[in-house]
Scaffold this motif. Structure first.
Motif, PDB file in Angstrom:
ATOM      1  N   VAL A  48      -9.851  27.106 -30.122  1.00 10.39           N
ATOM      2  CA  VAL A  48     -10.040  26.881 -28.683  1.00 10.39           C
ATOM      3  C   VAL A  48     -11.314  27.591 -28.249  1.00 10.39           C
ATOM      4  CG1 VAL A  48      -9.082  27.174 -26.367  1.00 10.39           C
ATOM      5  CG2 VAL A  48      -7.554  26.731 -28.311  1.00 10.39           C
ATOM      6  N   VAL A  49     -12.208  26.868 -27.601  1.00 11.69           N
ATOM      7  CA  VAL A  49     -13.465  27.446 -27.134  1.00 11.69           C
ATOM      8  C   VAL A  49     -13.206  28.347 -25.929  1.00 11.69           C
ATOM      9  CG1 VAL A  49     -15.752  26.960 -26.180  1.00 11.69           C
ATOM     10  CG2 VAL A  49     -14.774  25.446 -27.941  1.00 11.69           C
ATOM     11  N   TYR A  98     -19.591  22.467 -25.847  1.00  8.58           N
ATOM     12  CA  TYR A  98     -18.220  22.091 -25.531  1.00  8.58           C
ATOM     13  C   TYR A  98     -17.790  22.777 -24.236  1.00  8.58           C
ATOM     14  CZ  TYR A  98     -17.432  20.044 -30.187  1.00  8.58           C
ATOM     15  OH  TYR A  98     -17.464  19.265 -31.314  1.00  8.58           O
ATOM     16  N   ARG A  99     -16.993  22.101 -23.463  1.00  5.27           N
ATOM     17  CA  ARG A  99     -16.425  22.734 -22.271  1.00  5.27           C
ATOM     18  C   ARG A  99     -15.532  23.896 -22.694  1.00  5.27           C
ATOM     19  NH1 ARG A  99     -15.686  17.189 -20.975  1.00  5.27           N
ATOM     20  NH2 ARG A  99     -16.743  16.540 -19.041  1.00  5.27           N
ATOM     21  N   GLU A 100     -15.460  24.889 -21.843  1.00 10.69           N
ATOM     22  CA  GLU A 100     -14.519  25.972 -22.121  1.00 10.69           C
ATOM     23  C   GLU A 100     -13.098  25.416 -22.050  1.00 10.69           C
ATOM     24  OE1 GLU A 100     -14.019  30.702 -21.374  1.00 10.69           O
ATOM     25  OE2 GLU A 100     -15.272  29.557 -20.004  1.00 10.69           O
ATOM     26  N   GLY A 101     -12.279  25.842 -23.014  1.00  8.32           N
ATOM     27  CA  GLY A 101     -10.917  25.322 -23.125  1.00  8.32           C
ATOM     28  C   GLY A 101     -10.807  24.169 -24.093  1.00  8.32           C
ATOM     29  N   GLU A 102     -11.946  23.602 -24.515  1.00  5.48           N
ATOM     30  CA  GLU A 102     -11.960  22.497 -25.476  1.00  5.48           C
ATOM     31  C   GLU A 102     -11.471  22.961 -26.844  1.00  5.48           C
ATOM     32  OE1 GLU A 102     -11.631  19.344 -26.606  1.00  5.48           O
ATOM     33  OE2 GLU A 102     -13.162  18.844 -25.097  1.00  5.48           O
ATOM     34  N   LEU A 103     -10.942  22.064 -27.625  1.00  2.67           N
ATOM     35  CA  LEU A 103     -10.581  22.352 -29.003  1.00  2.67           C
ATOM     36  C   LEU A 103     -11.825  22.190 -29.870  1.00  2.67           C
ATOM     37  CD1 LEU A 103      -7.283  20.261 -29.179  1.00  2.67           C
ATOM     38  CD2 LEU A 103      -7.557  22.650 -28.479  1.00  2.67           C
ATOM     39  N   SER A 108     -17.972  21.974 -35.662  1.00  2.00           N
ATOM     40  CA  SER A 108     -18.174  21.528 -34.280  1.00  2.00           C
ATOM     41  C   SER A 108     -19.368  22.248 -33.662  1.00  2.00           C
ATOM     42  CB  SER A 108     -16.938  21.825 -33.424  1.00  2.00           C
ATOM     43  OG  SER A 108     -15.817  21.088 -33.848  1.00  2.00           O
ATOM     44  N   PRO A 109     -20.339  21.513 -33.112  1.00  2.00           N
ATOM     45  CA  PRO A 109     -21.486  22.157 -32.447  1.00  2.00           C
ATOM     46  C   PRO A 109     -21.076  22.691 -31.079  1.00  2.00           C
ATOM     47  CG  PRO A 109     -21.682  19.776 -32.283  1.00  2.00           C
ATOM     48  CD  PRO A 109     -20.456  20.035 -33.116  1.00  2.00           C
ATOM     49  N   VAL A 110     -20.406  23.821 -31.098  1.00  2.00           N
ATOM     50  CA  VAL A 110     -19.823  24.387 -29.880  1.00  2.00           C
ATOM     51  C   VAL A 110     -20.891  24.675 -28.830  1.00  2.00           C
ATOM     52  CG1 VAL A 110     -18.564  26.375 -28.954  1.00  2.00           C
ATOM     53  CG2 VAL A 110     -17.822  25.297 -31.093  1.00  2.00           C
ATOM     54  N   LEU A 111     -22.064  25.120 -29.279  1.00  5.34           N
ATOM     55  CA  LEU A 111     -23.146  25.438 -28.353  1.00  5.34           C
ATOM     56  C   LEU A 111     -24.473  25.048 -29.010  1.00  5.34           C
ATOM     57  CD1 LEU A 111     -22.911  26.961 -25.545  1.00  5.34           C
ATOM     58  CD2 LEU A 111     -23.999  28.888 -26.706  1.00  5.34           C
ATOM     59  N   LEU A 386     -17.889  15.134 -26.491  1.00  4.25           N
ATOM     60  CA  LEU A 386     -17.412  16.511 -26.396  1.00  4.25           C
ATOM     61  C   LEU A 386     -18.411  17.464 -25.747  1.00  4.25           C
ATOM     62  CD1 LEU A 386     -15.799  16.743 -29.945  1.00  4.25           C
ATOM     63  CD2 LEU A 386     -14.593  16.607 -27.752  1.00  4.25           C
ATOM     64  N   GLN A 387     -19.679  17.096 -25.696  1.00  3.81           N
ATOM     65  CA  GLN A 387     -20.697  18.007 -25.196  1.00  3.81           C
ATOM     66  C   GLN A 387     -21.083  17.698 -23.754  1.00  3.81           C
ATOM     67  OE1 GLN A 387     -22.670  16.566 -28.617  1.00  3.81           O
ATOM     68  NE2 GLN A 387     -23.413  18.597 -29.201  1.00  3.81           N
ATOM     69  N   VAL A 388     -21.345  18.747 -23.019  1.00  5.45           N
ATOM     70  CA  VAL A 388     -21.833  18.632 -21.643  1.00  5.45           C
ATOM     71  C   VAL A 388     -23.034  19.556 -21.483  1.00  5.45           C
ATOM     72  CG1 VAL A 388     -19.557  18.053 -20.702  1.00  5.45           C
ATOM     73  CG2 VAL A 388     -20.280  20.457 -20.811  1.00  5.45           C
ATOM     74  N   VAL A 389     -23.825  19.322 -20.454  1.00  3.56           N
ATOM     75  CA  VAL A 389     -24.956  20.205 -20.164  1.00  3.56           C
ATOM     76  C   VAL A 389     -24.430  21.459 -19.477  1.00  3.56           C
ATOM     77  CG1 VAL A 389     -27.126  20.464 -18.926  1.00  3.56           C
ATOM     78  CG2 VAL A 389     -26.557  18.269 -19.995  1.00  3.56           C
ATOM     79  N   LEU A 390     -24.734  22.607 -20.067  1.00  2.98           N
ATOM     80  CA  LEU A 390     -24.280  23.897 -19.532  1.00  2.98           C
ATOM     81  C   LEU A 390     -25.392  24.662 -18.825  1.00  2.98           C
ATOM     82  CD1 LEU A 390     -22.110  24.923 -22.607  1.00  2.98           C
ATOM     83  CD2 LEU A 390     -21.274  24.096 -20.396  1.00  2.98           C
TER      84      LEU A 390
END
Length: 441
Positions: A48-49, A98-103, A108-111, A386-390
């Motif tokens: 979990v991110v 990845y959004r926080e709370g994402e699996l 996985s390219p989390v960031l 799964l990715q969004v602009v942060l």
């Protein structure tokens, strides 16, 4: 009041690399860094991110003020030219993830951090320290939440962690399914409901257990929860109901063989007419202990040590690697570390979760060696992006920060956890619940 700089929450080698890159002219090459995990620690089935919102807020304060520059100069960490560069440092790049709370799953390219080498390399330690800690706690919390089912969970591990880590842990646990925390700073900062009544010291302070119970009820009302295991549990339950009446809110048990004790306490409460009095258990619980109590007459759980230490996995084991860069001619090159058991996969990446009637079946990662347009969800039917602009142009997405970000992350986690296949809900050590599949963009 000016916020405290976060720029020295880092490792020295990031600044010595920057110093050398400014000398040889590579500091301003455009680069892509990626934060990911090679595997899921503890042979868990998903991760979990956690920590995205905290990281973005810390990024706002990542600057080198007079005190930071003075320290670097006095310690001769970098030269005068680098100090001049750092004086004006502001991150101006782009962060997706990845959004926080994402699996997340292995690879996985989390960031993804895009910018010049100079502005992106110095963020490595800050990003890893936040996401490795918070994701480990969030993953443990999610497993405990799954084990607890519909029964509420309270985080109460502050005394088992560093003071700042305790607040971060409460936040991560709430995002991943816990309902409350004992930590008041976490409540104030993140808007998490707080809970707590009395410890054994309260009972020991008074001449008798009855005196302690009467005083607590006088202060907090009959809806309070009385701790009944300071002396004899059976006698404590009898005293609690005699003092509070059958409308007592709850009793807490913090010792003993919990399944056996909980059953005996429930039987005693019912026999005394306190059929609505709830039973909360604590006593060094982890996800396995919670699962073992599934058939017991327990109404709520309080979890401390095992939660704030990641239940045996105190770090998510994520890394931050350069995966693409410009060459001397300005062209883009995918780069990767090739070390045994520590290799990485070069290139920019787009990530998608393949779904079959709402159930996750694979983590699909499309890889681009150069800097061409990344795949979109239209190219991966039956999946979700799964990715969004942060952060854009160095400006973090405010919606992911603060209390608003916590609420959004908690809601997102609840939604995406519904996508997990049934095998992901087991607590035993195993392979990831879904495979990671790489495709060429």
């Amino acid at each position: 009041m000016t916020a405290r700089s976060t720029a020295l929450l880092t490792d020295r080698y990031e600044l010595t690399m920057l110093d050398a890159a400014l000398r040889d002219g590579t500091a301003h090459r455009r680069c892509v860094f990626e934060l990911f995990g090679r595997r899921l620690p503890g042979a868990r089935r998903f991760g979990v991110v956690g920590g995205i919102g905290r990281l973005l807020t810390l990024l706002r304060d990542f600057r080198f003020d007079d005190d930071e520059l003075r320290y670097l100069r006095d310690e001769r960490v970098v030269d005068a030219a680098t100090l001049a560069f750092l004086e004006d440092y502001r991150f101006t790049g782009t962060i997706t993830g990845y959004r926080e709370g994402e699996l997340y799953f292995p690879g996985s390219p989390v960031l993804t951090v895009e910018g010049t080498f100079a502005e992106a390399v110095v963020l490595e330690t800050l990003a890893l320290s936040v996401l490795n800690h918070d994701s480990a706690i969030a993953t443990a919390a999610a497993r405990m939440s799954i084990a607890a089912g519909d029964r509420p969970l309270a985080e109460m591990g502050s005394r088992r962690a560093g003071e700042s880590s305790a607040v971060a842990a409460a936040r991560a646990a709430y995002i991943a399914g816990f309902d409350a925390t004992s930590n008041l700073e976490a409540g104030r900062t993140w808007g998490i409901p707080t809970m707590g009544t009395a410890a054994h010291a309260w009972t020991l302070l008074h001449d008798t257990e009855e005196d302690a119970f009467r005083a607590q009820i006088a202060a907090l009302g009959v809806g309070t929860t009385l701790l009944v295991d300071t002396y004899d549990i059976g006698a404590g339950v009898e005293t609690a109901i005699r003092v509070a009446g059958t409308g007592l809110g709850g009793v807490r048990i913090d010792s003993g063989d919990l399944p056996t004790v909980a059953a005996a306490v429930r039987e005693q409460l019912d026999a005394l007419g306190a059929v609505g009095t709830r039973i909360t258990v604590t006593s060094d619980l982890d996800e396995y202990a919670i699962a073992s109590l599934a058939a017991s007459p327990v109404d709520a759980y309080g979890v401390g040590t095992q939660l704030v230490t990641g239940s045996g996995t105190p770090t998510a084991g994520m890394v931050y690697k350069l995966v693409a860069r410009q060459d001397a001619a300005g062209g883009w090159v995918g780069v990767a570390k090739a070390s045994t058991d520590k290799g990485s996969r070069g290139g920019r990446k787009a990530a998608f979760r393949s779904l079959d009637e709402g159930t996750a079946t694979a983590e699909v990662i499309a890889v681009s060696d150069g800097f061409e347009a990344l795949d979109t969800v239209a190219q991966h039917p039956g999946s979700r992006a799964l990715q969004v602009v942060l952060a854009e142009g160095g400006e973090p997405d405010a919606a992911a920060e603060g209390r608003t970000g916590v609420r959004a992350a908690r809601a997102h986690h609840a939604r995406v956890r519904e996508e997990l296949p049934v095998r992901a809900l087991a607590l035993s050590r195993s392979d990831p619940a879904i495979p990671t599949v790489y495709v060429e963009a």
